[in-house]
Design a protein around this motif. Structure first.
Motif, PDB file in Angstrom:
ATOM      1  N   PRO A 226      30.352  62.200 -72.443  1.00 35.59           N
ATOM      2  CA  PRO A 226      30.641  60.770 -72.331  1.00 35.59           C
ATOM      3  C   PRO A 226      31.866  60.334 -73.152  1.00 35.59           C
ATOM      4  O   PRO A 226      32.009  60.692 -74.329  1.00 35.59           O
ATOM      5  N   ALA A 227      32.711  59.563 -72.515  1.00 35.73           N
ATOM      6  CA  ALA A 227      33.925  59.064 -73.166  1.00 35.73           C
ATOM      7  C   ALA A 227      33.594  58.266 -74.424  1.00 35.73           C
ATOM      8  O   ALA A 227      34.297  58.380 -75.432  1.00 35.73           O
ATOM      9  N   GLN A 228      32.529  57.465 -74.388  1.00 36.91           N
ATOM     10  CA  GLN A 228      32.166  56.653 -75.558  1.00 36.91           C
ATOM     11  C   GLN A 228      31.841  57.529 -76.758  1.00 36.91           C
ATOM     12  O   GLN A 228      32.211  57.215 -77.888  1.00 36.91           O
ATOM     13  N   LEU A 229      31.132  58.621 -76.524  1.00 33.51           N
ATOM     14  CA  LEU A 229      30.777  59.537 -77.610  1.00 33.51           C
ATOM     15  C   LEU A 229      32.035  60.183 -78.179  1.00 33.51           C
ATOM     16  O   LEU A 229      32.239  60.192 -79.397  1.00 33.51           O
TER      17      LEU A 229
ATOM     18  N   PRO B 274      24.280  73.777 -81.606  1.00 29.96           N
ATOM     19  CA  PRO B 274      23.635  72.695 -82.371  1.00 29.96           C
ATOM     20  C   PRO B 274      23.300  71.455 -81.529  1.00 29.96           C
ATOM     21  O   PRO B 274      22.459  70.659 -81.923  1.00 29.96           O
ATOM     22  N   TYR B 275      23.940  71.319 -80.370  1.00 27.22           N
ATOM     23  CA  TYR B 275      23.777  70.102 -79.556  1.00 27.22           C
ATOM     24  C   TYR B 275      23.053  70.375 -78.240  1.00 27.22           C
ATOM     25  O   TYR B 275      22.899  69.478 -77.432  1.00 27.22           O
TER      26      TYR B 275
ATOM     27  N   LYS C  97      25.423  58.145 -88.100  1.00 28.60           N
ATOM     28  CA  LYS C  97      24.774  57.827 -86.823  1.00 28.60           C
ATOM     29  C   LYS C  97      24.968  56.350 -86.473  1.00 28.60           C
ATOM     30  O   LYS C  97      25.340  56.008 -85.353  1.00 28.60           O
ATOM     31  N   ALA C  98      24.748  55.470 -87.436  1.00 27.73           N
ATOM     32  CA  ALA C  98      24.910  54.027 -87.195  1.00 27.73           C
ATOM     33  C   ALA C  98      26.369  53.691 -86.906  1.00 27.73           C
ATOM     34  O   ALA C  98      26.665  52.882 -86.013  1.00 27.73           O
ATOM     35  N   LEU C  99      27.281  54.311 -87.639  1.00 32.29           N
ATOM     36  CA  LEU C  99      28.709  54.051 -87.409  1.00 32.29           C
ATOM     37  C   LEU C  99      29.141  54.516 -86.019  1.00 32.29           C
ATOM     38  O   LEU C  99      29.853  53.800 -85.312  1.00 32.29           O
ATOM     39  N   ALA C 100      28.721  55.718 -85.631  1.00 31.20           N
ATOM     40  CA  ALA C 100      29.089  56.249 -84.309  1.00 31.20           C
ATOM     41  C   ALA C 100      28.536  55.362 -83.197  1.00 31.20           C
ATOM     42  O   ALA C 100      29.240  55.056 -82.227  1.00 31.20           O
ATOM     43  N   THR C 101      27.289  54.924 -83.346  1.00 34.75           N
ATOM     44  CA  THR C 101      26.674  54.059 -82.336  1.00 34.75           C
ATOM     45  C   THR C 101      27.411  52.730 -82.243  1.00 34.75           C
ATOM     46  O   THR C 101      27.673  52.227 -81.143  1.00 34.75           O
ATOM     47  N   THR C 102      27.775  52.157 -83.383  1.00 35.14           N
ATOM     48  CA  THR C 102      28.499  50.884 -83.405  1.00 35.14           C
ATOM     49  C   THR C 102      29.858  51.013 -82.740  1.00 35.14           C
ATOM     50  O   THR C 102      30.226  50.193 -81.883  1.00 35.14           O
TER      51      THR C 102
ATOM     52  N   ALA D  68      20.793  57.584 -77.205  1.00 32.10           N
ATOM     53  CA  ALA D  68      20.016  58.695 -77.765  1.00 32.10           C
ATOM     54  C   ALA D  68      20.910  59.916 -77.971  1.00 32.10           C
ATOM     55  O   ALA D  68      20.772  60.620 -78.980  1.00 32.10           O
ATOM     56  N   LEU D  69      21.833  60.173 -77.051  1.00 30.43           N
ATOM     57  CA  LEU D  69      22.749  61.294 -77.212  1.00 30.43           C
ATOM     58  C   LEU D  69      23.648  61.081 -78.429  1.00 30.43           C
ATOM     59  O   LEU D  69      23.818  61.990 -79.246  1.00 30.43           O
ATOM     60  N   ILE D  70      24.215  59.888 -78.542  1.00 31.45           N
ATOM     61  CA  ILE D  70      25.081  59.588 -79.686  1.00 31.45           C
ATOM     62  C   ILE D  70      24.311  59.765 -80.990  1.00 31.45           C
ATOM     63  O   ILE D  70      24.796  60.390 -81.935  1.00 31.45           O
ATOM     64  N   ALA D  71      23.098  59.244 -81.043  1.00 38.88           N
ATOM     65  CA  ALA D  71      22.288  59.353 -82.265  1.00 38.88           C
ATOM     66  C   ALA D  71      21.970  60.815 -82.585  1.00 38.88           C
ATOM     67  O   ALA D  71      22.076  61.241 -83.737  1.00 38.88           O
ATOM     68  N   ALA D  72      21.603  61.592 -81.574  1.00 41.60           N
ATOM     69  CA  ALA D  72      21.251  62.995 -81.806  1.00 41.60           C
ATOM     70  C   ALA D  72      22.464  63.804 -82.243  1.00 41.60           C
ATOM     71  O   ALA D  72      22.385  64.589 -83.196  1.00 41.60           O
ATOM     72  N   VAL D  73      23.597  63.616 -81.565  1.00 41.13           N
ATOM     73  CA  VAL D  73      24.808  64.358 -81.926  1.00 41.13           C
ATOM     74  C   VAL D  73      25.267  63.952 -83.328  1.00 41.13           C
ATOM     75  O   VAL D  73      25.534  64.799 -84.174  1.00 41.13           O
ATOM     76  N   ALA D  74      25.342  62.653 -83.578  1.00 42.94           N
ATOM     77  CA  ALA D  74      25.826  62.169 -84.873  1.00 42.94           C
ATOM     78  C   ALA D  74      24.923  62.628 -86.014  1.00 42.94           C
ATOM     79  O   ALA D  74      25.400  62.960 -87.098  1.00 42.94           O
ATOM     80  N   GLY D  75      23.613  62.667 -85.775  1.00 45.21           N
ATOM     81  CA  GLY D  75      22.683  63.092 -86.805  1.00 45.21           C
ATOM     82  C   GLY D  75      22.855  64.548 -87.205  1.00 45.21           C
ATOM     83  O   GLY D  75      22.563  64.928 -88.334  1.00 45.21           O
ATOM     84  N   THR D  76      23.367  65.358 -86.301  1.00 42.57           N
ATOM     85  CA  THR D  76      23.620  66.774 -86.577  1.00 42.57           C
ATOM     86  C   THR D  76      25.052  67.009 -87.026  1.00 42.57           C
ATOM     87  O   THR D  76      25.334  67.888 -87.829  1.00 42.57           O
ATOM     88  N   TYR D  77      25.969  66.217 -86.525  1.00 38.60           N
ATOM     89  CA  TYR D  77      27.402  66.449 -86.688  1.00 38.60           C
ATOM     90  C   TYR D  77      27.903  66.280 -88.116  1.00 38.60           C
ATOM     91  O   TYR D  77      28.787  67.004 -88.552  1.00 38.60           O
ATOM     92  N   ALA D  78      27.371  65.297 -88.813  1.00 32.30           N
ATOM     93  CA  ALA D  78      27.920  64.952 -90.131  1.00 32.30           C
ATOM     94  C   ALA D  78      26.814  64.835 -91.170  1.00 32.30           C
ATOM     95  O   ALA D  78      25.661  64.589 -90.840  1.00 32.30           O
TER      96      ALA D  78
END
Length: 160
Positions: free
Chosen positions: A26-29, A104-105, A136-141, A120-130
């Motif tokens: 996804p482009a947003q992610l 990891p993803y 996670k909150a910053l990436a979602t925002t 949910a994808l953004i939250a899952a990726v962000a939670g593992t990524y950094a």
């Protein structure tokens, strides 16, 4: 937002839209993590690592970067090896590969393939990524910001 930042966002949105069509990432992610990891494209690691991707066996180029990690709740500085790329396009392409093929993803990506739940994808990726607990909150925002949606819609409209 300054004009340079708008231009960088428009450029990464064009690449993100193209990669979304090719890979499903996804482009947003992609844009949210690009913005977080490179200060909206202004500060890549090395020559052109816009995603803070650490060096792996698939990478031919690398650079050592002083970075901040959160370990056991404490922010620490570390010199780590990161992948490096020749261009923004190459960096984005490797990021899309990592999300759609990286171990990891895998579970998050497979869930997204079934349910198309972008948040949910953004939250899952962000939670593992950094390691940053706020990541996670910053990436979602960022993924939900109007400027990101506008850049993506413009890129989809004027695809070249």
């Amino acid at each position: 937002m300054d004009n340079d930042r708008n231009q960088r966002l428009a450029e990464v949105a064009r690449i993100a839209v193209r990669l979304e069509a090719e890979t499903g990432c996804p482009a947003q992610l992609l844009i949210a993590q690009w913005a977080l990891e490179s200060q909206w494209g202004a500060a890549p690691a090395g020559v052109a690592n816009y995603f803070g991707i650490k060096k792996a066996s698939r990478h031919e180029k690398c650079c050592t970067v002083l970075t901040h990690e959160v370990i056991a709740g404490k922010r620490v500085e570390q010199n780590l090896e990161f992948a490096d790329y020749d261009s923004l396009e190459a960096s984005c392409r490797d990021y899309a590969w990592l999300i759609t093929h990286g171990a990891p993803y895998r579970a998050a990506w497979e869930r997204y393939q079934r349910n198309r739940d972008l948040r949910a994808l953004i939250a899952a990726v962000a939670g593992t990524y950094a390691t940053d607990p706020n990541y996670k909150a910053l990436a979602t925002t960022i993924a939900g910001q109007a400027n990101v949606a506008t850049a993506i819609n413009t890129a989809r409209t004027v695809r070249v």
